[in-house]
Design a protein around this motif. Structure first.
Motif, short mmCIF file in Angstrom:
data_model
loop_
_atom_site.label_atom_id
_atom_site.label_comp_id
_atom_site.label_asym_id
_atom_site.label_seq_id
_atom_site.Cartn_x
_atom_site.Cartn_y
_atom_site.Cartn_z
N ILE A 16 -9.74 2.89 -15.92
CA ILE A 16 -8.73 2.67 -14.92
C ILE A 16 -9.27 3.61 -13.65
O ILE A 16 -9.23 3.24 -12.55
N GLY A 17 -9.60 4.88 -14.12
CA GLY A 17 -10.26 5.63 -13.04
C GLY A 17 -11.50 4.98 -12.54
O GLY A 17 -11.54 5.04 -11.14
N PHE A 18 -12.27 4.48 -13.29
CA PHE A 18 -13.71 3.88 -12.58
C PHE A 18 -12.96 2.69 -11.81
O PHE A 18 -13.70 2.55 -10.59
N ALA A 19 -12.30 1.85 -12.26
CA ALA A 19 -11.64 0.79 -11.21
C ALA A 19 -10.85 1.16 -10.17
O ALA A 19 -11.24 0.38 -9.12
N GLY A 20 -10.31 2.48 -10.07
CA GLY A 20 -9.69 2.89 -8.96
C GLY A 20 -10.89 3.35 -8.07
O GLY A 20 -10.71 2.85 -6.72
N LEU A 21 -11.80 3.69 -8.43
CA LEU A 21 -13.03 3.81 -7.37
C LEU A 21 -13.61 2.71 -6.80
O LEU A 21 -13.91 2.70 -5.47
N VAL A 22 -13.73 1.71 -7.51
CA VAL A 22 -14.11 0.50 -7.10
C VAL A 22 -13.29 -0.25 -6.04
O VAL A 22 -13.66 -0.75 -5.05
N ALA A 23 -11.81 -0.24 -6.33
CA ALA A 23 -11.00 -0.77 -5.63
C ALA A 23 -10.97 -0.09 -4.07
O ALA A 23 -10.51 -0.59 -3.29
N GLN A 25 -13.20 0.99 -2.70
CA GLN A 25 -14.35 0.63 -1.90
C GLN A 25 -14.49 -0.91 -1.34
O GLN A 25 -14.88 -1.18 -0.53
N THR A 26 -13.70 -1.57 -2.33
CA THR A 26 -14.08 -2.91 -2.32
C THR A 26 -12.63 -3.70 -1.76
O THR A 26 -12.68 -5.01 -1.28
N SER A 27 -11.58 -3.00 -1.73
CA SER A 27 -10.32 -3.63 -1.40
C SER A 27 -9.94 -3.04 0.11
O SER A 27 -10.35 -2.34 0.58
N ASP A 28 -8.86 -3.92 0.62
CA ASP A 28 -8.37 -3.39 1.67
C ASP A 28 -7.05 -2.57 1.60
O ASP A 28 -6.39 -2.14 2.67
N LEU A 29 -7.00 -2.14 0.40
CA LEU A 29 -5.83 -1.26 0.17
C LEU A 29 -6.19 0.22 0.55
O LEU A 29 -7.29 0.63 0.48
N SER A 30 -5.26 1.04 1.03
CA SER A 30 -5.39 2.33 1.25
C SER A 30 -5.79 3.07 -0.04
O SER A 30 -5.50 2.80 -1.12
N ALA A 31 -6.32 4.39 0.17
CA ALA A 31 -6.79 5.26 -0.99
C ALA A 31 -5.52 5.74 -1.77
O ALA A 31 -5.32 5.73 -2.62
N GLY A 32 -4.65 6.02 -0.89
CA GLY A 32 -3.23 6.48 -1.37
C GLY A 32 -2.74 5.53 -2.34
O GLY A 32 -2.15 5.65 -3.35
N ALA A 63 2.37 -3.62 -22.64
CA ALA A 63 2.73 -3.24 -21.12
C ALA A 63 1.40 -2.77 -20.34
O ALA A 63 1.23 -3.39 -19.20
N LEU A 64 0.96 -2.17 -20.87
CA LEU A 64 -0.20 -1.13 -20.18
C LEU A 64 -1.51 -2.22 -20.16
O LEU A 64 -2.27 -2.33 -19.13
N GLN A 65 -1.73 -2.98 -21.24
CA GLN A 65 -2.67 -3.87 -21.23
C GLN A 65 -2.41 -5.02 -20.30
O GLN A 65 -3.45 -5.54 -19.57
N LEU A 66 -1.12 -5.69 -20.03
CA LEU A 66 -1.11 -6.52 -19.18
C LEU A 66 -1.18 -6.22 -17.80
O LEU A 66 -2.05 -6.85 -16.88
N GLY A 67 -0.70 -4.73 -17.53
CA GLY A 67 -1.27 -4.46 -16.08
C GLY A 67 -2.50 -4.12 -15.77
O GLY A 67 -3.15 -4.24 -14.59
N LEU A 68 -3.44 -4.00 -17.01
CA LEU A 68 -4.98 -3.66 -16.81
C LEU A 68 -5.26 -5.27 -16.50
O LEU A 68 -6.23 -5.15 -15.61
N ILE A 69 -5.04 -6.14 -17.26
CA ILE A 69 -5.39 -7.70 -16.91
C ILE A 69 -5.16 -7.91 -15.21
O ILE A 69 -5.96 -8.41 -14.71
N ALA A 70 -3.78 -7.65 -15.02
CA ALA A 70 -3.44 -8.03 -13.76
C ALA A 70 -4.14 -7.23 -12.70
O ALA A 70 -4.27 -7.68 -11.42
N SER A 71 -4.61 -6.21 -12.88
CA SER A 71 -5.67 -5.35 -11.77
C SER A 71 -6.80 -6.12 -11.71
O SER A 71 -7.46 -5.88 -10.66
N GLY A 72 -6.91 -7.11 -12.09
CA GLY A 72 -8.08 -8.05 -11.88
C GLY A 72 -7.82 -8.71 -10.64
O GLY A 72 -8.96 -9.21 -10.00
N LEU A 73 -6.56 -8.75 -10.07
CA LEU A 73 -6.22 -9.45 -8.89
C LEU A 73 -7.13 -8.60 -7.65
O LEU A 73 -7.06 -8.98 -6.72
N VAL A 74 -7.24 -7.22 -8.06
CA VAL A 74 -7.82 -6.55 -6.71
C VAL A 74 -9.34 -6.15 -7.14
O VAL A 74 -9.98 -6.14 -6.38
#
Length: 120
Positions: A16-23, A25-32, A63-74
């Motif tokens: 999750i931490g590494f995915a946050g770093l990728v997100a 750099q690659t998404s339009d979401l703010s760092a916050g 529930a955490l597993q579902l959230g992890l899969i859903a993070s694939g949208l970002v």
């Protein structure tokens, strides 16, 4: 079960931490926004390690597993990693319960053997 599930959750903490770093750099979401979501999920994965044996602990893990899969949208790679970790979660719960049952059976048989030895 607790050891296997906790190991999976700690692995997820890092993913999750590494995915946050990728997100960031690659998404339009703010760092916050990225770190509010990623940080919450990271904290949840660590806190779940402590409540696994309580009622609802395994369900929160799902529930955490579902959230992890859903993070694939970002971060699209998270679809794959989310499915992999969901599989690991299933295996941890399934085989962890079998190990717990085997340990309980062994402890019961040992106690019975010791009791029989004392009474003989």
């Amino acid at each position: 079960m607790r050891t296997l599930c906790a190991s999976t959750l700690i692995g997820e903490f890092f993913v999750i931490g590494f995915a946050g770093l990728v997100a960031m750099q690659t998404s339009d979401l703010s760092a916050g926004t990225v770190w509010a979501v990623s940080g919450t999920a990271m904290v949840l994965s660590v806190l779940l390690c402590g409540v696994l044996t309580r009622p609802g602990g395994v369900q929160l893990g799902w529930a955490l597993q579902l959230g992890l899969i859903a993070s694939g949208l970002v971060v699209p790679m998270m679809f794959i990693l989310g499915v992999v970790f969901a599989g690991l979660w299933w295996a941890s719960v399934h085989y962890g319960r079998k190990v717990d049952e085997a340990k309980a059976r062994f402890a019961r048989l040992t106690a019975e053997a010791e009791a029989a030895e004392r009474s003989a």
